[in-house]
Scaffold this active site. Structure first.
Site, PDB file in Angstrom:
ATOM      1  N   LYS A 129       0.817  -1.207   0.000  1.00 29.03           N
ATOM      2  CA  LYS A 129       0.000   0.000   0.000  1.00 29.03           C
ATOM      3  C   LYS A 129       0.855   1.263   0.000  1.00 29.03           C
ATOM      4  O   LYS A 129       0.655   2.171  -0.810  1.00 29.03           O
ATOM      5  CB  LYS A 129      -0.943  -0.027   1.210  1.00 29.03           C
ATOM      6  N   ASP A 147      -6.295   1.076   0.821  1.00 31.77           N
ATOM      7  CA  ASP A 147      -6.204   1.197   2.271  1.00 31.77           C
ATOM      8  C   ASP A 147      -7.573   0.878   2.853  1.00 31.77           C
ATOM      9  O   ASP A 147      -8.450   0.387   2.170  1.00 31.77           O
ATOM     10  CB  ASP A 147      -5.782   2.615   2.652  1.00 31.77           C
TER      11      ASP A 147
END
Length: 218
Positions: A129, A147
């Site tokens: 991420k 996320d």
DNA sequence: ATCCCGAGGG
DNA sequence: CCCTCTGGAT
């Protein structure tokens, strides 16, 4: 809450409508993390794990004044970094990771932030991420990072029923034009933060509601 | 699966 | 009080 059956073409059409609504609502969506350089963006993004961007932005000015670049941070100890980031949470792990990260940048990348996802992900505290966000925001390299916000919205909008962030990201990338990937990430984060919130989503004022199978009345 | 961890909202 | 906030490493 299961998603209604829907053909791929139908889903693509809905994705297009969602993209247009996002562009209208968030024409200049970008990261809200304060930073001057790719290095500072990388540090801020690592700090943002399980933390609000607000708490990160309150801490980074003093942190960057004291440790402006990788070289300065590489010469610090975790104990010296901790006071600057204590209020963010997870501060012991993050302080240790940031110093080690800076040392690796100096030792292996000339103090610069690498532009390859694999190299970024080898850095301590940097996972898929964070690497995807930094590549997109700092260098304009396309990618939809997933996320907690993007995962929640993808699920509610029935754009993906996958579970892992990587699979959700891949599925979203298949639904939006590549030139819009970075925008879509930031727009979904903003929409998740302020409208499609985790607990009491504001469906009544949501511009995506017409295209959302999960919308709630009242 | 679990740990790391503080702060703000409901 | 409980949940959530731009996760990652073990």
């Amino acid at each position: 809450m299961a998603c209604p059956k829907e053909g791929l073409e139908e889903k693509r059409k809905r994705a297009r409508a969602i993209l247009e609504a996002l562009k209208e609502a968030y024409p200049k969506a970008r990261t809200e993390l304060r930073h001057e350089t790719p290095f500072q963006l990388l540090v801020a993004t690592v700090l943002s794990a399980q933390a609000t961007d607000r708490s990160v932005n309150e801490a980074t000015p003093a942190l960057f004044a004291r440790f402006p670049d990788a070289k300065a941070l590489a010469e610090a100890t975790p104990e010296e970094v901790e006071p600057f980031i204590r209020r963010i949470g997870l501060y012991k792990t993050k302080a240790k990771n940031l110093v080690a990260l800076a040392q690796r940048l100096v030792a292996e990348h000339g103090g610069e932030v690498p532009r390859e996802k694999a190299a970024l992900m080898r850095l301590p505290g940097v996972g898929w991420k964070t690497a995807t966000v930094v590549l997109g925001a700092a260098f304009g390299i396309p990618g939809i990072a997933v996320d907690t916000h993007v995962a929640r919205l993808a699920r509610r909008l029935c754009l993906s029923e996958a579970k892992s962030p990587e699979k959700i990201g891949a599925e979203l990338e298949g639904l939006f034009p590549k030139e819009d990937w970075v925008f879509v990430h930031h727009a979904l984060v903003l929409h998740g933060r302020y409208v499609c919130t985790a607990r009491k989503p504001k469906c009544a004022t949501c511009v995506l509601a017409p295209h959302c199978p999960s919308r709630q009345e009242g």
